[in-house]
Design a protein around this motif. Structure first.
Motif, PDB file in Angstrom:
ATOM      1  N   UNK A   1       0.831  -1.035  -0.076  1.00  0.00           N
ATOM      2  CA  UNK A   1      -0.079  -0.215  -0.333  1.00  0.00           C
ATOM      3  C   UNK A   1       0.765   1.484  -0.172  1.00  0.00           C
ATOM      4  N   UNK A   2       1.813   1.106  -0.026  1.00  0.00           N
ATOM      5  CA  UNK A   2       3.065   2.602   0.525  1.00  0.00           C
ATOM      6  C   UNK A   2       3.934   2.563  -1.106  1.00  0.00           C
ATOM      7  N   UNK A   3       3.596   1.820  -2.091  1.00  0.00           N
ATOM      8  CA  UNK A   3       3.613   2.164  -3.142  1.00  0.00           C
ATOM      9  C   UNK A   3       2.869   3.170  -3.752  1.00  0.00           C
ATOM     10  N   UNK A   4       3.904   4.678  -4.449  1.00  0.00           N
ATOM     11  CA  UNK A   4       3.322   5.276  -5.468  1.00  0.00           C
ATOM     12  C   UNK A   4       2.971   4.322  -6.763  1.00  0.00           C
ATOM     13  N   UNK A   5       1.654   5.285  -6.726  1.00  0.00           N
ATOM     14  CA  UNK A   5       0.854   5.258  -8.434  1.00  0.00           C
ATOM     15  C   UNK A   5       1.486   4.706  -9.363  1.00  0.00           C
ATOM     16  N   UNK A   6       3.232   5.193  -9.926  1.00  0.00           N
ATOM     17  CA  UNK A   6       4.106   4.609 -10.170  1.00  0.00           C
ATOM     18  C   UNK A   6       4.881   3.246 -10.576  1.00  0.00           C
ATOM     19  N   UNK A   7       4.520   3.408  -9.749  1.00  0.00           N
ATOM     20  CA  UNK A   7       5.339   1.630  -8.937  1.00  0.00           C
ATOM     21  C   UNK A   7       4.433   1.221  -9.387  1.00  0.00           C
ATOM     22  N   UNK A   8       2.886   1.183  -9.359  1.00  0.00           N
ATOM     23  CA  UNK A   8       1.894   0.051  -9.155  1.00  0.00           C
ATOM     24  C   UNK A   8       2.249  -0.346 -10.472  1.00  0.00           C
ATOM     25  N   UNK A   9       2.285   1.226 -11.217  1.00  0.00           N
ATOM     26  CA  UNK A   9       1.858   0.993 -12.715  1.00  0.00           C
ATOM     27  C   UNK A   9       2.560  -0.174 -13.161  1.00  0.00           C
ATOM     28  N   UNK A  10       4.207  -0.051 -13.118  1.00  0.00           N
ATOM     29  CA  UNK A  10       5.427  -0.132 -13.278  1.00  0.00           C
ATOM     30  C   UNK A  10       5.555  -1.607 -12.832  1.00  0.00           C
ATOM     31  N   UNK A  11       4.935  -2.076 -11.839  1.00  0.00           N
ATOM     32  CA  UNK A  11       4.820  -3.827 -11.210  1.00  0.00           C
ATOM     33  C   UNK A  11       3.775  -4.581 -12.196  1.00  0.00           C
ATOM     34  N   UNK A  12       2.968  -3.769 -12.440  1.00  0.00           N
ATOM     35  CA  UNK A  12       1.616  -4.438 -13.054  1.00  0.00           C
ATOM     36  C   UNK A  12       1.843  -4.513 -14.916  1.00  0.00           C
ATOM     37  N   UNK A  13       3.123  -3.397 -15.250  1.00  0.00           N
ATOM     38  CA  UNK A  13       3.304  -3.742 -16.896  1.00  0.00           C
ATOM     39  C   UNK A  13       4.480  -5.378 -16.855  1.00  0.00           C
ATOM     40  N   UNK A  14       5.266  -5.095 -15.565  1.00  0.00           N
ATOM     41  CA  UNK A  14       6.473  -6.345 -15.598  1.00  0.00           C
ATOM     42  C   UNK A  14       5.227  -7.790 -15.447  1.00  0.00           C
ATOM     43  N   UNK A  15       4.667  -7.560 -14.435  1.00  0.00           N
ATOM     44  CA  UNK A  15       3.646  -8.607 -14.329  1.00  0.00           C
ATOM     45  C   UNK A  15       2.931  -8.407 -16.086  1.00  0.00           C
ATOM     46  N   UNK A  16       2.626  -8.173 -17.117  1.00  0.00           N
ATOM     47  CA  UNK A  16       1.955  -8.787 -17.885  1.00  0.00           C
ATOM     48  C   UNK A  16       3.258  -8.724 -18.591  1.00  0.00           C
ATOM     49  N   UNK A  17       4.288  -8.297 -19.033  1.00  0.00           N
ATOM     50  CA  UNK A  17       5.163  -9.231 -19.545  1.00  0.00           C
ATOM     51  C   UNK A  17       5.946 -10.309 -19.053  1.00  0.00           C
ATOM     52  N   UNK A  18       5.631 -10.759 -18.070  1.00  0.00           N
ATOM     53  CA  UNK A  18       5.801 -12.323 -17.548  1.00  0.00           C
ATOM     54  C   UNK A  18       4.857 -12.998 -17.818  1.00  0.00           C
ATOM     55  N   UNK A  19       3.167 -12.641 -18.120  1.00  0.00           N
ATOM     56  CA  UNK A  19       2.325 -13.301 -18.080  1.00  0.00           C
ATOM     57  C   UNK A  19       2.859 -13.646 -19.989  1.00  0.00           C
ATOM     58  N   UNK A  20       3.825 -12.800 -21.097  1.00  0.00           N
ATOM     59  CA  UNK A  20       3.334 -13.246 -22.322  1.00  0.00           C
ATOM     60  C   UNK A  20       4.597 -13.566 -22.731  1.00  0.00           C
ATOM     61  N   UNK A  21       5.439 -13.372 -21.492  1.00  0.00           N
ATOM     62  CA  UNK A  21       6.887 -14.871 -21.496  1.00  0.00           C
ATOM     63  C   UNK A  21       7.026 -16.104 -21.705  1.00  0.00           C
ATOM     64  N   UNK A  22       5.511 -16.058 -20.413  1.00  0.00           N
ATOM     65  CA  UNK A  22       5.249 -17.649 -20.007  1.00  0.00           C
ATOM     66  C   UNK A  22       4.119 -17.985 -21.474  1.00  0.00           C
ATOM     67  N   UNK A  23       3.189 -17.277 -22.451  1.00  0.00           N
ATOM     68  CA  UNK A  23       2.528 -16.993 -23.450  1.00  0.00           C
ATOM     69  C   UNK A  23       3.281 -17.633 -24.263  1.00  0.00           C
TER      70      UNK A  23
END
Length: 97
Positions: A3-25
């Protein structure tokens, strides 16, 4: 997520998670492609056909270039990836004979 992450860090984490999902696919698709290529190799071996089919390889490369253009991706990059996949499949086919 913390909860202490700022919105930019949250967005970056979400984008990295999306890359991770794409890599698995991507790995899953490579595995599927390899399985089908191995099946083709088995058919070629049964029919005593040559491992290499240059016309088919060219069709694959042409399709790769067309799909790259369709999705606005660098065609040279896509073709390099497909060339590597083709070469790896050929090595596996030769080794399995």
């Amino acid at each position: 997520m913390n909860d202490t992450q700022n919105p930019d860090e949250m967005e970056l984490d979400e984008l990295r998670k999306e890359i991770e999902d794409i890599d698995r696919e991507l790995v899953e698709l490579i595995a599927r492609r390899t399985y089908v290529a191995d099946t083709i190799a088995g058919v070629k071996a049964q029919r005593d056909l040559p491992t290499t089919d240059e016309d088919q390889e060219q069709r694959v490369m042409d399709r790769a270039g067309e799909n790259a253009e369709r999705f606005d991706v660098d065609a040279n990059l896509v073709k390099a990836i497909f060339r590597l996949l083709i070469e790896l499949n050929k090595v596996e086919q030769r080794e399995s004979r």
